[in-house]
Design an enzyme around this catalytic site. Structure first.
Site, PDB file in Angstrom:
ATOM      1  N   ASN A 187       0.813  -1.230   0.000  1.00 40.37           N
ATOM      2  CA  ASN A 187       0.000   0.000   0.000  1.00 40.37           C
ATOM      3  C   ASN A 187       0.839   1.271   0.000  1.00 40.37           C
ATOM      4  O   ASN A 187       0.321   2.349   0.297  1.00 40.37           O
ATOM      5  CB  ASN A 187      -0.994  -0.011   1.156  1.00 40.37           C
ATOM      6  CG  ASN A 187      -0.307   0.070   2.518  1.00 40.37           C
ATOM      7  OD1 ASN A 187       0.902   0.264   2.588  1.00 40.37           O
ATOM      8  ND2 ASN A 187      -1.067  -0.083   3.580  1.00 40.37           N
ATOM      9  N   LYS A 188       2.099   1.173  -0.385  1.00 41.93           N
ATOM     10  CA  LYS A 188       2.921   2.383  -0.440  1.00 41.93           C
ATOM     11  C   LYS A 188       2.789   3.058  -1.812  1.00 41.93           C
ATOM     12  O   LYS A 188       2.032   2.599  -2.660  1.00 41.93           O
ATOM     13  CB  LYS A 188       4.367   2.035  -0.101  1.00 41.93           C
ATOM     14  CG  LYS A 188       4.538   1.522   1.351  1.00 41.93           C
ATOM     15  CD  LYS A 188       4.328   2.624   2.372  1.00 41.93           C
ATOM     16  CE  LYS A 188       4.085   2.219   3.808  1.00 41.93           C
ATOM     17  NZ  LYS A 188       4.937   1.284   4.465  1.00 41.93           N
TER      18      LYS A 188
END
Ligand SMILES: *Cc1c(COP(=O)(O)O)cnc(C)c1O
Length: 384
Positions: A187-188
């Site tokens: 989720n970066k």
């Protein structure tokens, strides 16, 4: 009106990423060969060519290797913010050193420079700033302080790809930090599933990290099989780690990296839309980057003000009932069972006050206009 659910996050993986990883899988060489070094080269060029990039299995691995390269060891103290993910602190324990937690500056949500100054002792070795949510820390202030006390800086830039401080990209120069860790977690701001990149300013330290990344072996694994020198000749110079990024992951990373500015534009636009649409509500909106700098908008973290009709916890539940994902970044480390018992007690009023009221709204590269409109409608409904 679209009443479908909105997730907290959804990765942006296209056919190009799938084709790139398939190509590696068909090549017969799955681990580190040409893709990971190519991704490293892209980072070095992007950051201005004055630093060394090492592709690794996670930002946690990058932080660990970074502390090793900076010579942090037993008896040393490392200063970091209490408002961060536990990885920032746990790597300090890996080295047998002691994390020293410092409160945040409420204006930036980053490590308070004054707090760092107060926390410095003769044992302090390194400072680990965290560019919270993608808002860069005051690196000039930290560098001046570090230089005055002979300290090194390793920044946890898991939120800050890309972000700017003092007009320069995070990770781009020794003038800011001695080493920097980026994350490619799912989720970066770009992902390889799991992965990370260590940036090291000094060539000797980078050489040390390259060796420690692969078992303390003094030649990398691919060269061992392609050099004209006898392939069985290698030496072990230290008890190293196993942190090299696979080519399957790096191939995904190369495509994601090529989309970095497209991703940034999408998130920046979404953040501006939230700012406009939520400004009249009983919310404290996220701090912006300093003038001339760049915010990565990895996270859009708001605070439910005291004059709001409900608490932060009730707000999260109300969002969940409407099918909208949220998150909380972070419960400060000094409130966690392990760190509470280990870390010397201090007072962290800013982080405590922040945590009571913070909530992170969905913001991701593939978010649609409908999805964001739905989030805004529900937030407005709940808070009025
Ligand atoms: C995600 C994150 C990490 C850890 O990254 P990994 O790549 O999962 O190891 C470290 N610090 C912060 C602030 C993070 O958000």
């Amino acid at each position: 009106m679209n009443h479908s659910n909105v997730p907290f996050f959804r990765p942006s993986i296209g056919d190009a990423e799938i084709d790139a990883v398939t190509k590696v899988m068909r090549s017969g060489w799955l681990t580190t060969a040409s893709e990971a070094p190519a991704l490293e080269k892209s980072f070095e060029e992007y950051l201005g060519g004055d630093v060394h990039a090492l592709a690794v299995t996670s930002a946690t691995a990058a932080l660990h290797l970074g502390l090793d390269a900076l010579g942090v060891g037993p008896g040393d103290e490392v200063i970091l913010p209490t408002l961060t993910f536990t990885a920032t602190a746990e790597v300090v324990r890996y080295m047998g050193a002691t994390p020293v937690l410092v409160d945040i500056d409420p204006a930036t949500l980053c490590l308070s420079v004054d707090g760092v100054r107060t926390a410095i002792t003769p044992r302090t070795k390194t400072v680990m700033p965290v560019h919270f949510a993608g808002r860069a820390c005051d690196m000039a202030g930290l560098r001046a302080l570090a230089d005055a006390h002979g300290l090194t800086i390793l920044d946890d830039a898991a939120h800050a790809l890309p972000a700017k401080t003092g007009g320069a990209l995070i990770g781009s120069a020794a003038a800011q930090a001695d080493a920097t860790a980026f994350s490619f977690y799912a989720n970066k701001t770009m992902t390889t599933g799991e992965g990370g990149m260590l940036i090291v300013a000094d060539a000797d330290r980078a050489a040390r990290s390259r060796t420690m990344r692969l078992h303390g072996i003094d030649r990398d694994v691919f060269k061992r099989f392609t050099d004209t020198k006898a392939p069985w000749i290698y030496d072990v110079v230290a008890p190293g780690f196993k942190y090299n990024l696979t080519d399957m992951a790096a191939a995904i990373g190369r495509v994601q990296f090529s989309r970095l500015s497209e991703f940034l534009d999408a998130r920046t636009t979404r953040a501006a839309i939230y700012d406009d649409a939520l400004s009249d509500l009983p919310l404290t909106l996220p701090p912006h980057a300093a003038p001339g700098d760049m915010h990565s908008w990895h996270l859009y973290c708001v605070r439910i003000r005291e004059d709001a009709p409900l608490s932060r916890d009730a707000f999260i539940n109300a969002m969940k009932d409407e099918g909208i994902g949220t998150s909380v970044h972070y419960r400060p480390l000094h409130q966690m069972t392990y760190w509470r018992h280990l870390v010397d007690k201090g007072k962290f009023p800013n982080a405590d006050a922040y945590f009571e009221r913070c909530v992170t709204l969905p913001l991701f590269m593939s978010m649609t206009d409908d999805e964001q409109a739905r989030v805004i409608t529900v937030v407005r409904q709940i808070l009025s």
